[in-house]
Enzyme design. Structure first.
Site, PDB file in Angstrom:
ATOM      1  N   HIS A   1       0.806  -1.224   0.000  1.00  0.00           N
ATOM      2  CA  HIS A   1       0.000   0.000   0.000  1.00  0.00           C
ATOM      3  C   HIS A   1       0.840   1.276   0.000  1.00  0.00           C
ATOM      4  CE1 HIS A   1      -3.474  -2.380   0.126  1.00  0.00           C
ATOM      5  NE2 HIS A   1      -3.699  -2.437   1.410  1.00  0.00           N
TER       6      HIS A   1
ATOM      7  N   HIS B   1      -9.939   2.294   0.433  1.00  0.00           N
ATOM      8  CA  HIS B   1      -9.914   1.046   1.207  1.00  0.00           C
ATOM      9  C   HIS B   1     -11.060   1.020   2.232  1.00  0.00           C
ATOM     10  CE1 HIS B   1      -8.297  -2.560   2.909  1.00  0.00           C
ATOM     11  NE2 HIS B   1      -7.086  -2.421   2.375  1.00  0.00           N
TER      12      HIS B   1
ATOM     13  N   GLU C   1     -12.239  -3.179  -3.641  1.00  0.00           N
ATOM     14  CA  GLU C   1     -11.345  -2.084  -4.007  1.00  0.00           C
ATOM     15  C   GLU C   1     -10.988  -2.125  -5.501  1.00  0.00           C
ATOM     16  OE1 GLU C   1      -7.949  -2.131  -1.152  1.00  0.00           O
ATOM     17  OE2 GLU C   1      -9.077  -3.838  -0.354  1.00  0.00           O
TER      18      GLU C   1
END
Length: 316
Positions: A95, A166, A279
């Site tokens: 991420h 997210h 997502e």
């Protein structure tokens, strides 16, 4: 305009549908939509207050970047040059690295009754990624109960870019999400290894626990849950890619996207209601897989990720 990290910005509709967004991390904190009885309740599983997002990195509701998901061994080679990234999930990059976009102060560009725009400037070398990146995040509510999130970005040097939201969704007013029904319009998914990295080319969902082509209960795979990318048909326009439904409350969420992948993640942390993440993003580890859909943004190009979450209700 840069405001205090603890300020929660609200957008809403006259019907009471309402979203709260925290400029810290461009984080979607809460989203209130009606159930079949018309009662408005939050469908996001977030942290209790703004300060908690700074104390605990949970990714809940946050904007993820520069690159959502994982990059193997926190490195990639682009145009003959090798780049070393922040290995915050050693040895891999998760991420965007240890100081990803979810850990940043975003600037408020515009704030209307039902829409909000935030901006972030990421410098050259940020977490090891090349080039300066400028990004804007748009959040908008439209009747009767649709949340649209749009990410736009440009770079000064070629760079992998995959940005997503997210959000952890629970349509049943808390509790477990195993009874939610899920449908995903995908023929293939990416199998992963123990590090949750792609271990092969896309595989058919047929005959597996990843076959959500027809609506079925969202049960945890072998007790460990899901953290997998579903491979979507190419599209330059928004198309419906998933439907999530909670029979208990009647809430339904239809997800539309223009991205090549949809990451399904189910969370079951003890002490907190579990949530499901849907997502829209590029495929994980795409910079190291030339056969995956292109995830490289180059100068003069514009990155665009549009996602739409449309809420409605079903009768019993």
């Amino acid at each position: 305009m840069i405001i205090d990290d603890a300020t929660m910005l609200c957008i809403g509709l006259p019907t009471g549908v309402r979203a709260e967004i925290l400029p810290y991390g461009a984080t979607l904190h809460s989203l209130k939509v009606p159930d079949r009885a018309g009662t408005l309740k939050n469908v996001l599983v977030g942290l209790p207050n703004p300060a908690a997002y700074q104390r605990q990195r949970s990714f809940r509701g946050a904007t993820i970047g520069r690159f959502a998901n994982r990059i193997t061994e926190a490195r990639f080679t682009l145009d003959g040059e090798r780049y070393e990234l922040s290995a915050n999930e050693s040895p891999n990059c998760l991420h965007g690295g240890a100081d990803g976009f979810d850990r940043r102060k975003w600037e408020v560009v515009a704030h209307w009754m039902s829409a909000l725009t935030l901006r972030l400037e990421s410098p050259d070398g940020d977490q090891g990624f090349p080039g300066e990146l400028s990004i804007e995040a748009d959040f908008a509510l439209t009747p009767p109960a649709t949340l649209s999130i749009t990410y736009r970005a440009t770079v000064t040097r070629a760079c992998p870019v995959s940005i997503t939201s997210h959000g952890f969704y629970n349509l049943a007013d808390g509790g477990q999400i195993g009874d939610h029904l899920l449908q995903i319009s995908a023929q293939h998914y990416l199998p992963v290894d123990d590090a949750r990295l792609p271990e092969s080319t896309p595989q058919t969902v047929s005959g597996t626990e990843f076959d959500f082509r027809e609506e079925r209960p969202l049960l945890h795979g072998e007790g460990t849950g899901y953290d997998h990318c579903f491979c979507l048909e190419p599209s330059e326009s928004l198309r419906e890619v998933a439907v999530l439904y909670a029979p208990e409350t009647g809430r339904e969420m239809r997800v539309s996207s223009d991205q090549p992948g949809l990451q399904l993640y189910t969370d079951a942390q003890s002490g907190m209601p579990s949530g499901v993440c849907l997502e829209p993003q590029s495929w994980p580890d795409a910079p190291n897989h030339p056969d995956f859909p292109n995830a490289i943004l180059r100068p003069g190009e514009a990155y665009l990720n549009r996602m739409r979450f449309a809420f409605s209700t079903r009768e019993k």
